[in-house]
Write an enzyme that holds these catalytic residues in place. Structure first.
Site, mmCIF file in Angstrom:
data_model
loop_
_atom_site.group_PDB
_atom_site.id
_atom_site.type_symbol
_atom_site.label_atom_id
_atom_site.label_comp_id
_atom_site.label_asym_id
_atom_site.label_seq_id
_atom_site.Cartn_x
_atom_site.Cartn_y
_atom_site.Cartn_z
ATOM 1 N N ARG A 164 -3.189 -14.261 3.681
ATOM 2 C CA ARG A 164 -3.032 -12.860 3.258
ATOM 3 C C ARG A 164 -4.145 -12.412 2.314
ATOM 4 O O ARG A 164 -3.913 -11.623 1.390
ATOM 5 C CB ARG A 164 -1.675 -12.626 2.566
ATOM 6 C CG ARG A 164 -0.473 -12.753 3.425
ATOM 7 C CD ARG A 164 -0.438 -11.771 4.586
ATOM 8 N NE ARG A 164 0.499 -12.270 5.539
ATOM 9 C CZ ARG A 164 0.183 -13.168 6.477
ATOM 10 N NH1 ARG A 164 -1.077 -13.582 6.623
ATOM 11 N NH2 ARG A 164 1.076 -13.631 7.298
ATOM 12 N N SER A 242 7.006 -6.926 3.674
ATOM 13 C CA SER A 242 7.258 -7.948 2.650
ATOM 14 C C SER A 242 6.611 -7.516 1.343
ATOM 15 O O SER A 242 5.407 -7.268 1.308
ATOM 16 C CB SER A 242 6.645 -9.286 3.079
ATOM 17 O OG SER A 242 7.235 -9.694 4.285
ATOM 18 N N GLU A 342 2.461 -8.227 -2.455
ATOM 19 C CA GLU A 342 1.507 -8.109 -1.348
ATOM 20 C C GLU A 342 0.831 -6.724 -1.338
ATOM 21 O O GLU A 342 -0.380 -6.639 -1.108
ATOM 22 C CB GLU A 342 2.257 -8.345 -0.035
ATOM 23 C CG GLU A 342 1.356 -8.553 1.147
ATOM 24 C CD GLU A 342 2.141 -8.801 2.440
ATOM 25 O OE1 GLU A 342 2.791 -9.852 2.545
ATOM 26 O OE2 GLU A 342 2.096 -7.931 3.313
HETATM 27 C C1 LIG Z 1 7.633 -2.490 8.005
HETATM 28 C C2 LIG Z 1 6.375 -3.222 7.650
HETATM 29 C C3 LIG Z 1 6.119 -4.466 8.202
HETATM 30 C C4 LIG Z 1 4.937 -5.164 7.887
HETATM 31 N N1 LIG Z 1 4.723 -6.390 8.446
HETATM 32 C C5 LIG Z 1 3.596 -7.073 8.147
HETATM 33 C C6 LIG Z 1 3.372 -8.362 8.716
HETATM 34 O O1 LIG Z 1 4.171 -8.871 9.498
HETATM 35 N N2 LIG Z 1 2.241 -9.015 8.375
HETATM 36 C C7 LIG Z 1 1.312 -8.465 7.527
HETATM 37 O O2 LIG Z 1 0.279 -9.124 7.267
HETATM 38 N N3 LIG Z 1 1.501 -7.238 6.980
HETATM 39 C C8 LIG Z 1 2.611 -6.543 7.265
HETATM 40 N N4 LIG Z 1 2.824 -5.321 6.700
HETATM 41 C C9 LIG Z 1 1.838 -4.763 5.758
HETATM 42 C C10 LIG Z 1 0.839 -3.776 6.402
HETATM 43 O O3 LIG Z 1 1.356 -3.222 7.575
HETATM 44 C C11 LIG Z 1 -0.498 -4.438 6.749
HETATM 45 O O4 LIG Z 1 -1.068 -4.991 5.589
HETATM 46 C C12 LIG Z 1 -1.488 -3.416 7.343
HETATM 47 O O5 LIG Z 1 -2.608 -4.072 7.862
HETATM 48 C C13 LIG Z 1 -1.977 -2.399 6.328
HETATM 49 O O6 LIG Z 1 -2.789 -1.486 7.041
HETATM 50 P P1 LIG Z 1 -2.855 0.025 6.645
HETATM 51 O O7 LIG Z 1 -3.781 0.667 7.601
HETATM 52 O O8 LIG Z 1 -1.509 0.630 6.544
HETATM 53 O O9 LIG Z 1 -3.542 -0.092 5.209
HETATM 54 P P2 LIG Z 1 -3.219 0.678 3.841
HETATM 55 O O10 LIG Z 1 -1.829 0.385 3.432
HETATM 56 O O11 LIG Z 1 -3.624 2.089 3.932
HETATM 57 O O12 LIG Z 1 -4.232 -0.085 2.861
HETATM 58 C C14 LIG Z 1 -4.008 -1.418 2.469
HETATM 59 C C15 LIG Z 1 -5.264 -1.906 1.727
HETATM 60 O O13 LIG Z 1 -6.350 -1.970 2.638
HETATM 61 C C16 LIG Z 1 -7.401 -1.102 2.212
HETATM 62 N N5 LIG Z 1 -7.962 -0.474 3.402
HETATM 63 C C17 LIG Z 1 -7.295 0.190 4.380
HETATM 64 N N6 LIG Z 1 -8.168 0.622 5.311
HETATM 65 C C18 LIG Z 1 -9.387 0.209 4.903
HETATM 66 C C19 LIG Z 1 -10.699 0.358 5.415
HETATM 67 N N7 LIG Z 1 -10.932 1.005 6.571
HETATM 68 N N8 LIG Z 1 -11.729 -0.212 4.741
HETATM 69 C C20 LIG Z 1 -11.534 -0.901 3.600
HETATM 70 N N9 LIG Z 1 -10.318 -1.041 3.053
HETATM 71 C C21 LIG Z 1 -9.267 -0.493 3.688
HETATM 72 C C22 LIG Z 1 -6.766 -0.090 1.288
HETATM 73 O O14 LIG Z 1 -7.708 0.450 0.385
HETATM 74 C C23 LIG Z 1 -5.723 -0.951 0.606
HETATM 75 O O15 LIG Z 1 -6.324 -1.706 -0.412
HETATM 76 C C24 LIG Z 1 3.986 -4.591 6.995
HETATM 77 C C25 LIG Z 1 4.256 -3.324 6.433
HETATM 78 C C26 LIG Z 1 5.436 -2.646 6.761
HETATM 79 C C27 LIG Z 1 5.685 -1.292 6.157
#
Ligand SMILES: Cc1cc2nc3c(=O)[nH]c(=O)nc-3n(C[C@H](O)[C@H](O)[C@H](O)COP(=O)(O)OP(=O)(O)OC[C@H]3O[C@@H](n4cnc5c(N)ncnc54)[C@H](O)[C@@H]3O)c2cc1C
Length: 362
Positions: A164, A242, A342
């Protein structure tokens, strides 16, 4: 690219809390990303990069700077050696990429079905689930350097992937904008059936050689039972998934936890290496007194799994923070293990309380 002022952020995050962004820019191309960075630089404004908002907790005060929503779309695929290289824009929805690759019978992402968010977020925390993580397939991450506003790219080993985490979350946090990610997938490859939940899914009724599509369906089914698919009717929709990372602890600490709960209750754990094991955060949280469905006003522990904190409606970021702190404190008191959140905390003042919540040591 013309940033808008005072844009409410809560609706841009799955946790659905937080105040406004002072400015908000949507960047649909790499050059719009560069423009938005330059715009922020000229004003000396802080920048937050937003993807799908599924891994952020936004402060009630909002973000006093420019939020750049990275919206670069598009997915292309081409053969390379014996693999198919998928090149996806950072703003492409993650699960659509997974579904597309499985429809083309390519292996490598099937266990990552149903994870919300966009492609650009996946290398940041090395997204993973059910026996796969993106570091297993990423070949290249294209970025724009926020300091120089020049493009750059990183090969897989250069990304510094860990459990992670990656260089984009640790050493180079706030340094790069991910614009495009390449994943090498295996045409007609076998699905990964390694994680206990997936293995058991195909035991009863027995399925000899599940297809990639069957593993995607299984993953979605398993995730639904845990309230981990964002869809209509899921009472746990407003969360970050999580909330705490599963702690990796020395074996002697596992022994101490075992001694504490007694030999009748085996402590679940997964071997990481000779010296360390991973203990499910959900188990520690429940044993420390926060059962599934626990409520504290508008927030609570998910009714489906103890690792998720849910906004049941109308919560403030402060409510989420207070519950997370209470959970961390309880696990620390009970087991001397410091759970680490996380999600990324956006716009919060760097207070002693925040430092403590984020700390990996008691
Ligand atoms: C219901 C649910 C289930 C989930 N299950 C999992 C799972 O099974 N496994 C897991 O690993 N995660 C899980 N997650 C967490 C999340 O979905 C992942 O971490 C996902 O990849 C975050 O992507 P996002 O586009 O929503 O990023 P955001 O939430 O918008 O950003 C997260 C971080 O990444 C950075 N970021 C985003 N885009 C960029 C970019 N283009 N360039 C540089 N930095 C960037 C942001 O600045 C921030 O620091 C879950 C979340 C939810 C709500």
């Amino acid at each position: 690219m013309r940033p808008r002022a005072d844009v409410a952020l809560a609706e841009w995050s799955t946790m659905n809390v937080g105040g406004p962004a002072r400015w908000f820019a949507e960047a649909r191309t790499e050059s719009e990303v560069v423009d938005a960075l330059a715009w922020a630089h000229q004003r000396g404004a802080a920048v937050h990069l937003l993807g799908g908002g599924s891994n952020v907790v936004i402060a009630d005060e909002g973000f006093d700077g420019v939020v750049i929503k990275v919206d670069i779309g598009g997915v292309e695929s081409r053969p390379r050696d014996r693999q198919i290289l998928y090149s996806a824009g950072a703003g492409a929805p993650w699960d659509e990429l997974v579904a597309t690759s499985i429809a083309a019978n390519c292996a490598g992402l099937e266990c990552l079905s149903g994870i919300p968010g966009l492609v650009g977020g996946t290398p940041v925390q090395n997204v993973g689930a059910y026996g796969q993580d993106v570091s297993g397939t990423i070949t290249r991450v294209h970025v724009v350097d926020r300091e120089t506003r020049e493009p750059a790219e990183f090969s897989n080993p250069e990304c510094g992937f860990g459990y992670r985490t990656s260089r984009f979350k640790r050493a180079d946090a706030d340094r790069y904008v991910v614009t495009r990610v390449e994943y090498a997938l295996t045409p007609d490859g076998s699905p990964t059936i390694a994680y206990a939940d997936i293995v058991n899914y195909f035991r009863e009724p027995y399925v000899a050689a599940p297809s990639l599509a069957a593993v995607r369906r299984a993953t979605l089914d398993i995730r639904r039972r845990k309230g981990m698919v964002i869809e209509d009717g899921n009472p746990a929709n407003h969360s970050c998934g999580s909330f705490f990372v599963n702690p990796v602890v020395p074996r002697r600490q596992l022994a101490a936890v075992q001694a504490k709960v007694g030999d009748d209750v085996p402590v679940p754990h997964y071997t990481v290496d000779d010296e360390t094991v991973k203990v499910p955060a959900a188990w520690l949280i429940e044993r420390a007194g926060f059962a599934k469905g626990y409520r504290r006003g508008p927030v609570g522990v998910s009714p489906f799994q103890a690792q998720a904190i849910v906004n049941h409606g109308g919560a403030m970021a402060a409510d989420v923070f207070a519950l997370a702190a209470a959970i961390k404190r309880a696990v620390l008191q009970e087991f001397s293990i410091a759970l680490v959140p996380e999600p990324v905390f956006v716009g919060f003042t760097r207070s002693v309380d925040l430092q403590w919540l984020l700390a990996a040591r008691p």
